[in-house]
Design an enzyme around this catalytic site. Structure first.
Site, PDB file in Angstrom:
ATOM      1  N   ALA A   8      -9.205   9.561   4.275  1.00  0.00           N
ATOM      2  CA  ALA A   8      -9.640  10.179   3.018  1.00  0.00           C
ATOM      3  C   ALA A   8     -10.202  11.560   3.319  1.00  0.00           C
ATOM      4  O   ALA A   8     -10.904  11.751   4.314  1.00  0.00           O
ATOM      5  CB  ALA A   8     -10.707   9.321   2.340  1.00  0.00           C
ATOM      6  N   CYS A   9      -9.887  12.517   2.468  1.00  0.00           N
ATOM      7  CA  CYS A   9     -10.438  13.863   2.607  1.00  0.00           C
ATOM      8  C   CYS A   9     -10.992  14.307   1.249  1.00  0.00           C
ATOM      9  O   CYS A   9     -10.691  13.680   0.227  1.00  0.00           O
ATOM     10  CB  CYS A   9      -9.386  14.840   3.129  1.00  0.00           C
ATOM     11  N   PRO A  10     -11.782  15.369   1.223  1.00  0.00           N
ATOM     12  CA  PRO A  10     -12.431  15.769  -0.028  1.00  0.00           C
ATOM     13  C   PRO A  10     -11.475  16.012  -1.202  1.00  0.00           C
ATOM     14  O   PRO A  10     -11.772  15.617  -2.322  1.00  0.00           O
ATOM     15  CB  PRO A  10     -13.174  17.051   0.346  1.00  0.00           C
TER      16      PRO A  10
END
Length: 102
Positions: A8-10
């Site tokens: 997951a990334c921003p």
């Protein structure tokens, strides 16, 4: 050896999926079975089941944000890393995971 991972990334667009692909490719080169859940702009994809998690030797969280449903992993061995580490050197991340299990 069997691993499960969450990426997951921003922004939940490119890096989430690039990290998932890098982990899958790297794990295969070490002969490790891996299943990767992505938490991106499209929500949770390839969601790990309770059985997937329970059967795993290790859980890898590759994220720069808090992941959804993190409580699923509380009773298991979890390694945390960043998306950047996975994208920069996925083989090192997988090797570090192997060391944790050995």
């Amino acid at each position: 050896m069997r691993m499960v991972a969450v990426t997951a990334c921003p922004t939940g667009i490119a890096h989430t999926y690039m990290a998932a692909e890098a982990l899958i490719k790297s794990a295969a080169s070490f002969g490790i079975q891996i299943q990767v859940e992505t938490q991106g702009a499209m929500g949770i994809e390839n969601q790990l089941t309770h059985q997937d998690i329970h059967q795993a030797d290790l859980i890898l969280i590759a994220s720069d944000i808090n992941i959804e449903n993190a409580e699923r992993f509380q009773q298991y061995q979890v390694i945390n890393t960043t998306i950047v580490e996975v994208l920069t050197d996925p083989n090192k991340v997988i090797q570090d995971c192997i060391k944790q299990i050995s």
